[in-house]
Design an enzyme around this catalytic site. Structure first.
Site: not given
Ligand SMILES: Nc1nc2c(c(=O)[nH]1)N[C@H]1C(S)=C(S)[C@@H](COP(=O)(O)OP(=O)(O)OC[C@H]3O[C@@H](n4cnc5c(=O)[nH]c(N)nc54)[C@H](O)[C@@H]3O)O[C@H]1N2
Ligand SMILES: Nc1nc2c(c(=O)[nH]1)N[C@H]1C(S)=C(S)[C@@H](COP(=O)(O)OP(=O)(O)OC[C@H]3O[C@@H](n4cnc5c(=O)[nH]c(N)nc54)[C@H](O)[C@@H]3O)O[C@H]1N2
Ligand SMILES: [Mo]
Length: 776
Positions: A117, A119
């Protein structure tokens, strides 16, 4: 060295947008936003430093202990002082092919975990997981993972109550911000509408349209309510009413809003009768007829900290106009994460606006840049992955359980499954030592397999837990094209710089392995990279049908992109169902929205009963656990980067305090602990601890601390902290949302915070491991 050559610009795409890199003498020296992007993301500023950082992996490397002792479980995997031996590609591929062959012959292909898993990078062809899965399928398959960390609870749960198609629409085919601006009087968002989250979309968008869309809606009169522990979860320009609820109490709030609608006789019973099943059941529960607890605003106020009068007023306002209820993904990334989704859907049903433009229920506004940006019904170009002959699977966030408990049974969505016995873990394009919870436990889990293989661009914590580490090119070092769901344009990504060191494309690496394992024909189908790009493009072009005229590949390549046809910009969730529920039933057993689900009730899961239910989460203030760990840690998405990617970049570095991730806390909570702005602090609970840099901010709800994910995991001073750099997954809990979805629950965790006195240990996350010798 003097910079002599001319600066050239190369268009490219990342998950955080479309932009140009500026290159001189084969090095990226800067970036330039795309002029067609109305709101470029500052994340592009991380790119130049990350591209040439000392943590880039430049040669294949094999852990010395693995090389010397052979494959096998190893508790030392991930030790800070572990040494790697640099090897040439032929040696690395020979070793790895032999090990894959040994594992599949000895234990069967099920023993290979290829979930992988993560991104990875933008780019349709070089998508790391697609490459890996295609390759593994040619050699007999692998144990896979299903669903996402993003919205694992929603993916599994929603099909039960709105049908598979309804769930797909809710997650990927949202009405546009324009529809909201036109129709929505009130948008109530649980989990806020964090602008920085909309900078990102999986695959990257041609233009950032969400931020402008929200603002335009506000300008045209949509009122916003943001229910969230952080004030800045809604942009100031939205003039949102901020209800700083205690995290994890959304279900209580939603049930109390339903209670108020019942009490004030504002429930649309005609809608409920025609379009839903189970209302009498839910109503009795809300009124307290079965458990003796009426879900009154006073009851919800005691849990959420939002005054009862505000909740009552909010319910009445909701009933006065066109109201959209948005449950952000963060809210379901928690224990019992199914419940706020279900309660939100039920509230929208009570308001009777599901199926009307700009009204009803949604899940994802403010979570992703693509949500509300239109959708494209015809699939994007995609590398075919073949068929996986192994049908063993795990829900994605159960990785540590799987490795630690082989053979043990677990529940998942009504099935009783068993964890396989994994001997080889293969990761390409993800960083589990970023994304998984309770990293000390994950570390113990990674000691179990015989062999861990990681393809990486950089020496991440995951690469440092691997036995075989293969260096891959970044997207700037290869040719591809990019687009995300609902994107405006399919964009060419030009190769901007030569590969770093000996780094290779995933495609070349798997071709090399396939040659050794006798499946090269199947894997490559005789195409090189350019031929694949041409093939995937032409296939996609054909899918668009004869009614649209699109340039052929050469023209597309020369033009740098093509607008994606058939975009749908005006849609309403469940519009057809509302218009004629007999002709367009939902794919649920009843054909309707299920406010009570016989199916879910039939599973008999105490952590996910048959209707929306308040289940007290263990990580909540007021619980016994909170006496010891009184603060709620919100581990949300970082605004300075994407997850852990490019954490060493200029923009991400600029946000650090004393070299560590910033943790925001309310000035009162800080004062009570003798913490001042800029102090190094220690967050801890019984699972682990991390250091971070304090930022005092009264925009954080008292009792809450916020530490975003993504600081590179740094276990180099275990006597001081599990992670000295500020990765919140040092303290989060590794448990599924429920037995139904087994979704990730990393968002909310109880902790205590203290000032760290004395000299904090240095951050060594960005110091690559020691590479010794060089074998041929
Ligand atoms: N810049 C940036 N953007 C991203 C990402 C990133 O790594 N960087 N990751 C992307 C990915 S993979 C995903 S899945 C999305 C995730 O998108 P979301 O899940 O919507 O994003 P989060 O920033 O985890 O949470 C948004 C807000 O929810 C609030 N929150 C937390 N817990 C609770 C709760 O229990 N109740 C309520 N009401 N609010 C709560 C927090 O204050 C938090 O800032 O974002 C995407 N966008
Ligand atoms: N506590 C907490 N944990 C969370 C979350 C949260 O809300 N709270 N959010 C979760 C969510 S929504 C998500 S989506 C995950 C995200 O978790 P990940 O998707 O695992 O996070 P990334 O840092 O995007 O990891 C991608 C990795 O791929 C590598 N990479 C980039 N391009 C390539 C390529 O072309 N080939 C290879 N082999 N590698 C490459 C990058 O260097 C990086 O290390 O985290 C989750 N973890
Ligand atoms: Mo995510």
């Amino acid at each position: 060295m003097t910079n002599t050559g001319p600066v050239e610009a190369y268009p490219t795409s990342a998950h955080w947008g479309t932009f140009e890199v500026l290159v001189r003498d084969g090095r990226v020296v800067g970036v330039r936003p795309d002029p067609a992007d109305p709101a470029p993301s500052p994340l592009i500023d991380n790119v130049p430093d990350a591209q040439h950082h000392p943590t880039r992996i430049d040669r294949p490397a094999v852990r010395r202990r693995w090389l010397e002792h052979g494959p096998g479980p190893d508790a030392q995997r991930g030790e800070r002082d572990d040494e790697y031996v640099a090897v040439d590609w032929d040696t690395a591929l020979d070793l790895l092919a032999a090990e894959l062959d040994r594992v599949r012959r000895t234990y069967g292909n099920e023993a290979i975990f290829g979930g992988s898993y993560g991104w990875a990078s933008a780019g349709r062809f070089h998508h790391a997981q697609s490459q890996l899965h295609r390759f593994l399928n040619t050699i007999g398959g692998y144990t896979r993972s299903v669903a996402t960390y993003s919205h694992g609870a929603a993916e599994v749960f929603l099909p039960h109550v709105v049908g598979a198609e309804g769930a797909h629409a809710l997650l990927y085919r949202a009405p546009t911000w324009e529809t909201i601006a036109e129709h929505t009087d009130l948008l109530v968002s649980f989990g806020g509408l964090r602008v920085s989250n909309t900078w990102v979309a999986s695959g990257g968008r041609a233009a950032h349209t969400a931020e402008g869309g929200m603002r335009e809606a506000a300008r045209r009169g949509t009122e916003f309510v943001s229910i969230s522990p952080l004030r800045d979860d809604a942009a100031a320009e939205l003039n949102a009413r901020w209800l700083p609820a205690v995290p994890g109490t959304d279900t209580a709030i939603l049930l109390s809003l339903i209670f108020t609608l019942i009490a004030e006789d504002r429930v649309d019973t005609a809608f409920l009768e025609r379009y839903t099943v189970g209302w009498p059941h839910l109503r009795d529960y809300v009124l307290g007829k079965r458990d003796g607890v009426a879900k009154t605003p006073e009851w919800a106020a005691a849990l959420s900290g939002i005054p009862a009068a505000e909740l009552r007023e909010l319910a009445l306002r909701m009933a006065q106009g066109r109201t959209l209820i948005n449950v952000g993904w963060s809210v379901q990334r928690a224990r019992y994460g199914e419940q706020p989704l279900w309660a939100g859907l039920a509230l929208a049903a009570c308001l009777g606006q599901i199926g009307l433009p700009g009204g009803g229920f949604a899940t994802g506004y403010g979570s992703m840049g693509s949500y509300g940006g239109g959708f494209t019904p015809r699939a994007l170009p995609r590398l075919p992955q073949g068929r996986n002959p192994v049908d063993t699977l795990i829900p994605v966030a159960r990785i540590a359980d799987m490795l630690l408990c082989p053979g043990e049974p677990f529940d998942f969505n009504g099935q009783r499954l068993r964890y396989p016995e994994i001997h080889l873990v293969y990761w390409a394009g993800g960083n589990p030592f970023h994304h998984h919870q309770d990293l000390a436990r994950l570390r113990r889990a990674f000691a179990r397999p015989d062999t861990v293989v990681v393809h990486e661009t950089h020496w991440t914590a995951t690469a440092r837990h691997a036995d075989v580490v293969l260096p891959v090119t970044t997207s700037l070092e290869r040719e591809d094209f990019a687009a995300s769901r609902g994107d405006l344009r399919l964009r060419v990504m030009r190769r901007a710089v030569p590969p770093h060191g000996a780094a290779r494309d995933e495609y070349a690496i798997f071709t090399g392995l396939a040659e050794r394992l006798g499946t090269v024909e199947e894997f490559t189908e005789g195409r090189d990279v350019r031929q694949w790009l041409r093939h995937l493009y032409e296939e996609w072009r054909e899918r668009q049908g004869p009614e649209v005229e699109l340039p052929d590949f050469d023209r597309f390549w020369a033009d740098g992109g093509v607008d994606i046809p058939h975009r749908v910009m005006d849609t309403t969730f469940f519009g057809a169902f509302r218009a004629d529920p007999q002709a367009h039933p939902l794919g649920t057993p009843s054909g309707r929205i299920e406010l009570y689900s016989e199916t879910i009730a039939g599973f008999g899961y105490p952590d996910c009963p048959g209707h929306p239910t308040w289940l007290d989460p263990p990580e909540r203030p007021g619980t016994p656990r909170a006496q010891q760990w009184p603060l709620v840690l919100v581990a949300n998405q970082p605004k300075d980067r994407l997850h852990s990617q490019q954490d060493m970049g200029a923009h991400s570095r600029a946000g650090k305090i004393a070299d560590r991730a910033p943790v925001r806390l309310h000035p009162d909570d800080a004062a009570a602990r003798g913490i001042t702005d800029g102090d190094v602090v220690r967050l801890f609970n019984d699972r682990g601890s991390c250091l971070a840099g304090a930022v005092l901010d009264d925009g954080v709800r008292p009792g809450v601390v916020q530490l975003s994910t993504g600081a590179w995991f740094d276990p180099s001073s275990p006597d001081t902290a599990t992670c000295v750099h500020g990765n919140p997954n040092a303290v989060t809990i590794d448990v599924g949302a429920s037995r139904l979805s087994q979704g990730c629950t990393g968002q909310v965790t109880l902790v205590e915070v203290e000032r760290f006195d004395g000299a904090p240990p240095p951050v060594r996350a960005f110091v690559p491991p020691r590479i010794v010798g060089h074998t041929h």
